[in-house]
Scaffold this motif. Structure first.
Motif, PDB file in Angstrom:
ATOM      1  N   HIS A 330       0.826  -1.212   0.000  1.00 41.97           N
ATOM      2  CA  HIS A 330       0.000   0.000   0.000  1.00 41.97           C
ATOM      3  C   HIS A 330       0.859   1.260   0.000  1.00 41.97           C
ATOM      4  O   HIS A 330       0.491   2.275   0.581  1.00 41.97           O
ATOM      5  N   ASN A 331       1.999   1.179  -0.630  1.00 42.43           N
ATOM      6  CA  ASN A 331       2.887   2.330  -0.757  1.00 42.43           C
ATOM      7  C   ASN A 331       3.847   2.055  -1.908  1.00 42.43           C
ATOM      8  O   ASN A 331       4.657   1.120  -1.830  1.00 42.43           O
ATOM      9  N   ALA A 332       3.756   2.851  -2.965  1.00 46.12           N
ATOM     10  CA  ALA A 332       4.549   2.593  -4.166  1.00 46.12           C
ATOM     11  C   ALA A 332       6.046   2.642  -3.889  1.00 46.12           C
ATOM     12  O   ALA A 332       6.802   1.803  -4.379  1.00 46.12           O
ATOM     13  N   GLY A 333       6.475   3.629  -3.096  1.00 46.85           N
ATOM     14  CA  GLY A 333       7.899   3.753  -2.817  1.00 46.85           C
ATOM     15  C   GLY A 333       8.450   2.553  -2.069  1.00 46.85           C
ATOM     16  O   GLY A 333       9.497   2.000  -2.441  1.00 46.85           O
ATOM     17  N   LEU A 334       7.749   2.128  -1.016  1.00 47.81           N
ATOM     18  CA  LEU A 334       8.208   0.964  -0.257  1.00 47.81           C
ATOM     19  C   LEU A 334       8.174  -0.293  -1.113  1.00 47.81           C
ATOM     20  O   LEU A 334       9.051  -1.156  -0.990  1.00 47.81           O
ATOM     21  N   HIS A 335       7.166  -0.387  -1.973  1.00 50.71           N
ATOM     22  CA  HIS A 335       7.066  -1.547  -2.859  1.00 50.71           C
ATOM     23  C   HIS A 335       8.292  -1.637  -3.760  1.00 50.71           C
ATOM     24  O   HIS A 335       8.897  -2.713  -3.918  1.00 50.71           O
ATOM     25  N   LEU A 336       8.695  -0.517  -4.341  1.00 54.56           N
ATOM     26  CA  LEU A 336       9.875  -0.510  -5.206  1.00 54.56           C
ATOM     27  C   LEU A 336      11.144  -0.786  -4.414  1.00 54.56           C
ATOM     28  O   LEU A 336      12.000  -1.575  -4.840  1.00 54.56           O
TER      29      LEU A 336
END
Length: 421
Positions: A330-336
């Motif tokens: 639920h967070n694009a930055g953390l996912h990347l």
């Protein structure tokens, strides 16, 4: 022979126009059904559009495709490469990374067609966009205000099917549709606003109804995204280049500095967490766990879709067996950061920088187009940071579709460099 070639090109153009109209007509149906079909219809259009189309010579492709697109393709290619060290193994014919690498260029092809159709004077499409948005607002609100009666009418419960389970699916599907509406709010709203008179009132009413839909759907990420989008639209009406660059800067910042969010999550007191809504407390727990995962492989990450293998559970507010990390953070930055590491994040930031430079350059967007792009960029950055996974193809397709429709806004005189930087 020349006339024959011209006639053939004319038939191909009309074929593509008709198919694109069908894409627009199908869009609200696909969005209301959870959005998954949006990627399918955009990809299908590109494949059909290639029939009879004479592609450019390979040596001309680098000059046709913007640098930002090449950076996005590099990001996706790095994600595909990371499957080599990912612990996640897919049994599908194509894994998710392969689907993204193949799908995104097709979504971009559909976006290029949207731009081309309007560029060559087919003025039906802007009003199709208005109709798409209006229909989607109507169907979403109908479901939200009548306990999903529209969905159940179109797709009744099967014999023995649990209403409880179906309701969870319906809530998710309508939540996706609400997010798509927030993406469409800026391009559709600005298009209506520039028409003046009663159309300005229609633009305001549209935004109010979308806001009401986010409230009824309890879609907090979409609510914040809509509000932030409106803030950036307001700033862009005065300083379009500054606002658009600021929107891209915000998007890049939430990617690059995402580990700080995870670090802050790890130091929140139990008392403060207990005051958060349940879904937000789960996010905080997810993000805290991911901070440790990032530190394990900060440079190259754990590999594409590795988050799906983080299966540890915990008990929260009396609910047992809840995942410490859900299917996505639920967070694009953390996912990347977690899956493709610093290398992937850097490629994402480069793509955003190149996109901002092109759109605000001398051959970029007009002032009103920048206003719409600023709102869309801000809304997307917020929702991507609070809601969806990075590798959801319907999410990419929806963003690309909304971005393409900005071309419908009247191409007024370019924003004055001296006044708007």
């Amino acid at each position: 022979m020349l006339n024959e070639g011209v006639q053939k090109r004319g038939l191909v153009a009309w074929k593509n126009t008709i198919v694109l109209v069908l894409v627009f007509l199908a869009f609200p149906i696909m969005a209301h059904a959870g959005g998954l079909g949006i990627a399918a219809i955009m990809a299908l259009y590109s494949l059909i559009g290639l029939v009879g189309f004479w592609p450019p010579h390979p040596r001309n492709i680098p000059s046709v495709v913007p640098a930002a697109i090449w950076a996005i393709l590099a990001l996706l290619s790095w994600g595909l490469l990371s499957t080599l060290w990912s612990p996640y193994q897919s049994d599908d014919t194509l894994n998710n990374a392969q689907k993204m690498v193949l799908g995104v260029p097709l979504y971009l092809g559909c976006a290029a067609a949207i731009h081309a159709q309007h560029k060559y004077g087919r003025n039906t499409f802007p009003w199709l966009l208005v109709g798409v948005t209006a229909i989607l607002i109507g169907t979403v609100l109908t479901d939200l205000l009548t306990n999903y009666s529209l969905t159940l009418f179109v797709d009744p419960l099967a014999e023995g099917e649990s209403m409880r389970r179906r309701q969870a699916d319906m809530i998710q599907n309508v939540g996706h549709a609400v997010s798509v509406l927030v993406l469409l709010a800026a391009p559709t709203g600005v298009f209506l606003w520039q028409k003046g008179g009663a159309w300005k009132l229609a633009a305001v009413l549209m935004v109010i109804l979308i806001g009401y839909a986010t409230h009824k759907a309890n879609a907090s990420a979409a609510q914040v995204g809509l509000i932030m989008g409106l803030v950036f639209i307001a700033v862009a009406s005065l300083k379009p280049k500054l606002a658009l660059r600021g929107g891209f800067l915000m998007a890049g910042s939430v990617l690059f500095f995402a580990p700080l969010i995870a670090l802050l999550s790890s130091i929140l007191s139990p008392e403060l967490r207990a005051k958060l809504p349940f879904s937000w407390e789960e996010r905080v727990v997810n993000w805290e766990v991911l901070y440790g995962k990032i530190l394990e492989h900060p440079f190259i990450g754990h590999g594409f879709d590795a988050v799906r293998t983080f299966n540890d559970t915990h008990t929260i507010r009396g609910f047992e067996g809840r995942a410490l990390v859900s299917l996505h953070p639920h967070n694009a930055g953390l996912h990347l950061w977690v899956e493709i590491g610093f290398v992937g994040v850097l490629l994402g930031c480069i793509a955003l920088f190149l996109g901002a430079r092109r759109l605000t350059g001398a051959s970029g967007l007009s002032k009103l187009q920048m206003v719409a792009a600023s709102g869309l960029c801000a809304a997307t950055a917020v929702m991507a940071s609070l809601s969806y996974g990075v590798w959801q193809d319907w999410w990419w397709a929806s963003i690309i579709f909304a971005a393409a429709t900005i071309t419908f806004i009247k191409n007024t005189q370019k924003a004055d460099e001296s006044q708007n930087t």
